[in-house]
Design an enzyme around this catalytic site. Structure first.
Site, PDB file in Angstrom:
ATOM      1  CB  VAL A   2      -0.950   0.000   1.223  1.00  0.00           C
ATOM      2  CG1 VAL A   2      -1.765   1.292   1.270  1.00  0.00           C
ATOM      3  CG2 VAL A   2      -1.882  -1.201   1.177  1.00  0.00           C
ATOM      4  NE  ARG A  27      11.030  -6.915   9.769  1.00  0.00           N
ATOM      5  CZ  ARG A  27       9.910  -6.499  10.376  1.00  0.00           C
ATOM      6  NH1 ARG A  27       9.905  -6.262  11.666  1.00  0.00           N
ATOM      7  NH2 ARG A  27       8.795  -6.322   9.695  1.00  0.00           N
ATOM      8  NE  ARG A  86      -9.822  -0.482   8.330  1.00  0.00           N
ATOM      9  CZ  ARG A  86      -9.379  -1.622   7.818  1.00  0.00           C
ATOM     10  NH1 ARG A  86      -9.971  -2.766   8.106  1.00  0.00           N
ATOM     11  NH2 ARG A  86      -8.357  -1.620   6.988  1.00  0.00           N
ATOM     12  CB  CYS A 115      -9.116  -3.613   0.642  1.00  0.00           C
ATOM     13  SG  CYS A 115      -8.452  -5.081   1.416  1.00  0.00           S
ATOM     14  CB  SER A 145      -1.845  -7.590  -3.615  1.00  0.00           C
ATOM     15  OG  SER A 145      -3.129  -7.195  -4.057  1.00  0.00           O
ATOM     16  NE  ARG A 232      -6.272 -13.513   1.099  1.00  0.00           N
ATOM     17  CZ  ARG A 232      -6.371 -12.255   1.527  1.00  0.00           C
ATOM     18  NH1 ARG A 232      -6.551 -11.265   0.657  1.00  0.00           N
ATOM     19  NH2 ARG A 232      -6.299 -11.970   2.807  1.00  0.00           N
ATOM     20  CG  HIS A 239     -10.174  -7.481  -2.544  1.00  0.00           C
ATOM     21  ND1 HIS A 239      -9.054  -8.213  -2.854  1.00  0.00           N
ATOM     22  CD2 HIS A 239      -9.998  -7.037  -1.270  1.00  0.00           C
ATOM     23  CE1 HIS A 239      -8.230  -8.216  -1.812  1.00  0.00           C
ATOM     24  NE2 HIS A 239      -8.770  -7.501  -0.840  1.00  0.00           N
TER      25      HIS A 239
HETATM   26  N1  NAP Z   1      -2.924  -4.821   0.965  1.00  0.00           N
HETATM   27  C1  NAP Z   1      -4.151  -4.334   0.897  1.00  0.00           C
HETATM   28  O1  NAP Z   1      -4.891  -4.572  -0.078  1.00  0.00           O
HETATM   29  C2  NAP Z   1      -4.685  -3.464   1.990  1.00  0.00           C
HETATM   30  C3  NAP Z   1      -5.935  -2.873   1.822  1.00  0.00           C
HETATM   31  C4  NAP Z   1      -6.467  -2.066   2.853  1.00  0.00           C
HETATM   32  C5  NAP Z   1      -5.739  -1.870   4.000  1.00  0.00           C
HETATM   33  N2  NAP Z   1      -4.510  -2.476   4.133  1.00  0.00           N
HETATM   34  C6  NAP Z   1      -3.779  -2.213   5.363  1.00  0.00           C
HETATM   35  O2  NAP Z   1      -2.646  -1.417   5.006  1.00  0.00           O
HETATM   36  C7  NAP Z   1      -1.558  -1.744   5.865  1.00  0.00           C
HETATM   37  C8  NAP Z   1      -0.341  -2.135   5.011  1.00  0.00           C
HETATM   38  O3  NAP Z   1      -0.674  -3.299   4.275  1.00  0.00           O
HETATM   39  P1  NAP Z   1       0.269  -3.849   3.122  1.00  0.00           P
HETATM   40  O4  NAP Z   1      -0.538  -4.836   2.370  1.00  0.00           O
HETATM   41  O5  NAP Z   1       0.890  -2.724   2.378  1.00  0.00           O
HETATM   42  O6  NAP Z   1       1.366  -4.642   3.973  1.00  0.00           O
HETATM   43  P2  NAP Z   1       2.876  -5.012   3.560  1.00  0.00           P
HETATM   44  O7  NAP Z   1       3.027  -5.085   2.094  1.00  0.00           O
HETATM   45  O8  NAP Z   1       3.198  -6.215   4.356  1.00  0.00           O
HETATM   46  O9  NAP Z   1       3.720  -3.774   4.089  1.00  0.00           O
HETATM   47  C9  NAP Z   1       3.822  -3.481   5.450  1.00  0.00           C
HETATM   48  C10 NAP Z   1       4.762  -2.314   5.619  1.00  0.00           C
HETATM   49  O10 NAP Z   1       4.868  -2.009   7.025  1.00  0.00           O
HETATM   50  C11 NAP Z   1       6.236  -1.860   7.353  1.00  0.00           C
HETATM   51  N3  NAP Z   1       6.463  -2.214   8.754  1.00  0.00           N
HETATM   52  C12 NAP Z   1       6.337  -3.418   9.343  1.00  0.00           C
HETATM   53  N4  NAP Z   1       6.645  -3.337  10.663  1.00  0.00           N
HETATM   54  C13 NAP Z   1       6.944  -2.042  10.903  1.00  0.00           C
HETATM   55  C14 NAP Z   1       7.337  -1.328  12.057  1.00  0.00           C
HETATM   56  N5  NAP Z   1       7.454  -1.909  13.226  1.00  0.00           N
HETATM   57  N6  NAP Z   1       7.575  -0.003  11.930  1.00  0.00           N
HETATM   58  C15 NAP Z   1       7.446   0.601  10.730  1.00  0.00           C
HETATM   59  N7  NAP Z   1       7.084  -0.012   9.602  1.00  0.00           N
HETATM   60  C16 NAP Z   1       6.825  -1.333   9.688  1.00  0.00           C
HETATM   61  C17 NAP Z   1       6.974  -2.794   6.409  1.00  0.00           C
HETATM   62  O11 NAP Z   1       8.307  -2.379   6.310  1.00  0.00           O
HETATM   63  P3  NAP Z   1       9.437  -3.269   5.577  1.00  0.00           P
HETATM   64  O12 NAP Z   1       9.349  -2.857   4.149  1.00  0.00           O
HETATM   65  O13 NAP Z   1      10.679  -2.868   6.251  1.00  0.00           O
HETATM   66  O14 NAP Z   1       9.060  -4.724   5.800  1.00  0.00           O
HETATM   67  C18 NAP Z   1       6.179  -2.592   5.129  1.00  0.00           C
HETATM   68  O15 NAP Z   1       6.645  -1.460   4.440  1.00  0.00           O
HETATM   69  C19 NAP Z   1      -2.057  -2.857   6.797  1.00  0.00           C
HETATM   70  O16 NAP Z   1      -2.526  -2.263   7.984  1.00  0.00           O
HETATM   71  C20 NAP Z   1      -3.211  -3.452   6.023  1.00  0.00           C
HETATM   72  O17 NAP Z   1      -4.177  -4.039   6.868  1.00  0.00           O
HETATM   73  C21 NAP Z   1      -3.960  -3.249   3.171  1.00  0.00           C
END
Ligand code: NAP
Length: 333
Positions: A2, A27, A86, A115, A145, A232, A239
């Site tokens: 995201v 990390r 939320r 989402c 994703s 999924r 989606h």
């Molecule tokens: N994916 C979707 O379709 C979607 C839709 C709606 C809402 N969301 C929400 O959006 C958020 C992000 O989702 P995502 O799918 O983008 O997840 P993701 O691809 O797993 O990315 C997570 C991000 O958080 C960072 N992170 C993890 N631990 C951290 C910490 N302790 N401090 C700072 N940064 C940290 C990671 O950094 P690194 O790069 O260093 O690992 C990575 O950049 C989640 O809350 C999810 O529920 C996601």
């Protein structure tokens, strides 16, 4: 996933960013590209966050809880994509096309919705306002994703391994073993998994609960009945939802179609046309099609697809920020 979409959107939509400060878990050696520059994304620095005018939290519930309320209390606008706040009654949960009225100048922590419900939240909003939706039943077909970058890596690794072996054996369709998974609950390549999130004591999954509760909050419909099965599937982004909406009264199909056709943020395919995740992926609107009557006289059936990373997360957050700018609530402090 995201976060990177969000950075790209801020650039594409010419959001007036003076300085961008991206952060990560620290990390790895993360970096993002913005306006032709590569900017390092080190571990979060709480003081640097507090200096920002606007913070997008696109990480996890834990990170949102650690930083969101503290920043908002210091006057920083915070838009959070996690599920941490939320359903908190003091936190506006906002899809700008649907309920921008929930934004308040003194509520600086704002949540973006799940989402999976975003597509339905947008698609059914005008129908709900004009006629009233009493009950929603839905089955979701959710892209990998939506579970983050580690889940997507798992899909690709499993698909690569299977593509080498899962050829037609003797002209017969092969059966595949269940297969091990680390990120998702079951092997996802060439599969469909009816579990998104963990199960609760009543048998619903966390995702199914979120869809229902968030839809009620966004539509301001506390008595809306919702039953959902969240699944999924091995699509990459976008989606899809099969949804059945029971309205407060019977309306001609042509009237329902006219309302959907002028629903903000929705693009409707008519005459049996429909979107698919591959066609909707990477695009801003919510798409819908296959509008038809359901089983009961007041029931409509609809197929809805929206990009989970864009309208389901990053785009919605960018639109909230744009709304704050439009209202002149957001500016240099
Ligand atoms: N994916 C979707 O379709 C979607 C839709 C709606 C809402 N969301 C929400 O959006 C958020 C992000 O989702 P995502 O799918 O983008 O997840 P993701 O691809 O797993 O990315 C997570 C991000 O958080 C960072 N992170 C993890 N631990 C951290 C910490 N302790 N401090 C700072 N940064 C940290 C990671 O950094 P690194 O790069 O260093 O690992 C990575 O950049 C989640 O809350 C999810 O529920 C996601």
């Amino acid at each position: 996933m995201v976060g990177r979409e969000l950075v790209a959107l801020l650039e594409r939509r010419r959001f007036p960013v003076g300085e961008l400060a991206p952060f990560s878990s620290g990390r790895g050696r993360a970096a993002v590209s913005f306006r032709g520059r590569r900017i390092a994304a080190p571990a979060v620095d709480p003081r640097a966050l507090a200096d920002c005018d606007l913070v997008f939290l696109v990480s996890s519930d834990a990170v949102a809880r650690a930083h969101g309320p503290r920043l908002a209390a210091r006057g920083v606008w915070v838009i959070d994509d996690s599920s941490a706040f939320r359903l908190d009654p003091r936190t506006p949960l906002v899809i700008p096309e649907v309920n921008a009225a929930a934004l308040r100048p003194d509520r600086r922590l704002i949540a973006g919705p799940n989402c999976t419900m975003t597509g339905l939240g947008v698609a059914g909003a005008l129908l709900h306002r004009a006629v009233g939706v009493r009950e929603v039943r839905l089955a979701s077909y959710q892209a990998v994703s939506g579970a983050g970058k580690a889940a997507l890596g798992e899909l690709f690794a499993q698909s690569r391994a299977l593509a080498r072996t899962a050829l037609l054996a003797d002209g017969r369709a092969p059966t595949l073993p269940g297969g091990k998974a680390q990120v998702l609950p079951r092997a996802i390549a060439f599969n469909a998994v009816p579990q998104v999130g963990s199960f609760l004591p009543d048998g619903e999954s966390g995702e199914e609960k979120k869809v229902a509760a968030e839809l009620r909050k966004i539509w301001g419909a506390p008595s809306l009945r919702v039953s959902a099965t969240a699944v999924r599937v091995p699509t990459i982004r976008g989606h899809a939802l099969a949804a059945w909406l029971t309205l407060a009264r019977r309306v001609p199909l042509s009237r329902a179609e006219a309302l959907l056709a002028r629903t903000p943020g929705l693009r409707l395919s008519r005459r049996g046309g429909y979107p698919t995740p591959r066609e909707a992926g990477g695009k801003d609107p919510v798409f819908a099609g296959r509008l038809r009557r359901g089983a009961g006289p007041r029931e409509l059936a609809l197929w809805i697809v929206s990009d989970n990373l864009l309208k389901g997360a990053a785009l919605n957050s960018a639109q909230i920020a744009e709304e704050l700018l439009r209202r002149r609530w957001l500016g240099p402090r």
